[in-house]
Design an enzyme around this catalytic site. Structure first.
Site, PDB file in Angstrom:
ATOM      1  N   HIS A  98      32.240  40.899  35.299  1.00 13.49           N
ATOM      2  CA  HIS A  98      30.825  40.895  35.669  1.00 13.49           C
ATOM      3  C   HIS A  98      30.423  42.243  36.237  1.00 13.49           C
ATOM      4  O   HIS A  98      31.252  42.989  36.772  1.00 13.49           O
ATOM      5  CB  HIS A  98      30.522  39.778  36.687  1.00 13.49           C
ATOM      6  CG  HIS A  98      31.310  39.892  37.949  1.00 13.49           C
ATOM      7  ND1 HIS A  98      32.620  39.472  38.051  1.00 13.49           N
ATOM      8  CD2 HIS A  98      30.994  40.394  39.158  1.00 13.49           C
ATOM      9  CE1 HIS A  98      33.065  39.710  39.265  1.00 13.49           C
ATOM     10  NE2 HIS A  98      32.091  40.285  39.969  1.00 13.49           N
ATOM     11  N   HIS A 100      27.527  44.062  38.848  1.00  8.97           N
ATOM     12  CA  HIS A 100      26.530  43.849  39.910  1.00  8.97           C
ATOM     13  C   HIS A 100      25.375  44.823  39.715  1.00  8.97           C
ATOM     14  O   HIS A 100      25.597  46.032  39.553  1.00  8.97           O
ATOM     15  CB  HIS A 100      27.137  44.152  41.288  1.00  8.97           C
ATOM     16  CG  HIS A 100      28.277  43.280  41.693  1.00  8.97           C
ATOM     17  ND1 HIS A 100      28.153  42.242  42.590  1.00  8.97           N
ATOM     18  CD2 HIS A 100      29.593  43.289  41.331  1.00  8.97           C
ATOM     19  CE1 HIS A 100      29.331  41.673  42.779  1.00  8.97           C
ATOM     20  NE2 HIS A 100      30.223  42.284  42.024  1.00  8.97           N
TER      21      HIS A 100
HETATM   22  P1  5GP Z   1      33.369  40.591  42.908  1.00  9.71           P
HETATM   23  O1  5GP Z   1      33.777  40.950  44.300  1.00  9.71           O
HETATM   24  O2  5GP Z   1      34.366  39.710  42.202  1.00  9.71           O
HETATM   25  O3  5GP Z   1      32.979  41.806  42.101  1.00  9.71           O
HETATM   26  O4  5GP Z   1      32.005  39.792  43.085  1.00  9.71           O
HETATM   27  C1  5GP Z   1      31.894  38.412  42.962  1.00  9.71           C
HETATM   28  C2  5GP Z   1      30.485  38.041  43.358  1.00  9.71           C
HETATM   29  O5  5GP Z   1      30.238  36.728  42.957  1.00  9.71           O
HETATM   30  C3  5GP Z   1      30.224  38.100  44.882  1.00  9.71           C
HETATM   31  O6  5GP Z   1      29.200  39.058  45.163  1.00  9.71           O
HETATM   32  C4  5GP Z   1      29.824  36.677  45.240  1.00  9.71           C
HETATM   33  O7  5GP Z   1      28.789  36.615  46.187  1.00  9.71           O
HETATM   34  C5  5GP Z   1      29.399  36.108  43.890  1.00  9.71           C
HETATM   35  N1  5GP Z   1      29.610  34.661  43.762  1.00  9.71           N
HETATM   36  C6  5GP Z   1      30.742  33.982  44.120  1.00  9.71           C
HETATM   37  N2  5GP Z   1      30.623  32.671  43.829  1.00  9.71           N
HETATM   38  C7  5GP Z   1      29.370  32.531  43.292  1.00  9.71           C
HETATM   39  C8  5GP Z   1      28.663  31.389  42.808  1.00  9.71           C
HETATM   40  O8  5GP Z   1      29.138  30.243  42.805  1.00  9.71           O
HETATM   41  N3  5GP Z   1      27.419  31.603  42.324  1.00  9.71           N
HETATM   42  C9  5GP Z   1      26.854  32.860  42.308  1.00  9.71           C
HETATM   43  N4  5GP Z   1      25.611  32.946  41.823  1.00  9.71           N
HETATM   44  N5  5GP Z   1      27.504  33.951  42.757  1.00  9.71           N
HETATM   45  C10 5GP Z   1      28.755  33.795  43.242  1.00  9.71           C
END
Ligand code: 5GP
Length: 138
Positions: A98, A100
């Site tokens: 993903h 951001h």
């Molecule tokens: P990472 O640190 O893996 O790049 O970011 C994961 C992101 O996913 C985090 O910013 C977190 O807030 C978001 N996230 C985690 N669980 C969920 C969820 O159930 N729904 C949504 N919409 N975002 C999520």
């Protein structure tokens, strides 16, 4: 074991979606670091950049630009950070590729830290998603 994002793709858990096509989905981050913090995912589950097929990478990049343009028009930020984490040591928590999209405003507290929190209720997330989605639909 499928990721929480695969469960969102399948509609098993809700998300404030702003855009969807065959390969990608964009929705609000549940714990935004800024108002309008949006995630763009590849619908098919690959853990990270290292494992993602090139076609999926291109599809996510196209959606990222599409949604970024809508964020710029609908929310009028002064700037936008793109963040993409690979590996726990890089801050990755969800092992489903993903990107951001983080809108930025002058004097909003300095460089993005992923731990920073922008207070948001589910209603707030839906409202900002509606703003971005309506812009995409125009
Ligand atoms: P990472 O640190 O893996 O790049 O970011 C994961 C992101 O996913 C985090 O910013 C977190 O807030 C978001 N996230 C985690 N669980 C969920 C969820 O159930 N729904 C949504 N919409 N975002 C999520």
């Amino acid at each position: 074991m499928s990721s929480i994002f695969s469960r969102i793709v399948r509609g098993e858990i809700p998300a404030a979606t702003v855009y969807e096509d065959d390969l990608t989905l964009a929705f609000m981050d549940i714990n935004p670091v800024a108002r309008g913090h949006t995630l763009v995912i590849c619908k098919e589950e690959y853990p990270d950049l290292f494992t993602l097929p090139a076609e999926a990478l291109v599809a996510v990049a196209r959606t990222t630009q599409h949604v970024a343009l809508a964020i710029r028009t609908s929310l009028s930020p002064d700037g936008l950070n793109i963040v993409q984490n690979n590996g726990a040591s890089a801050g990755q928590v969800i092992f489903h590729y993903h990107v951001h999209l983080i809108p930025r405003w002058e004097n909003d507290g300095g460089p993005v830290r992923m731990g920073r929190h922008h207070e948001s209720t589910p209603t707030d997330l839906q409202a900002v998603a509606d703003q971005i989605r309506q812009q995409i639909a125009r």
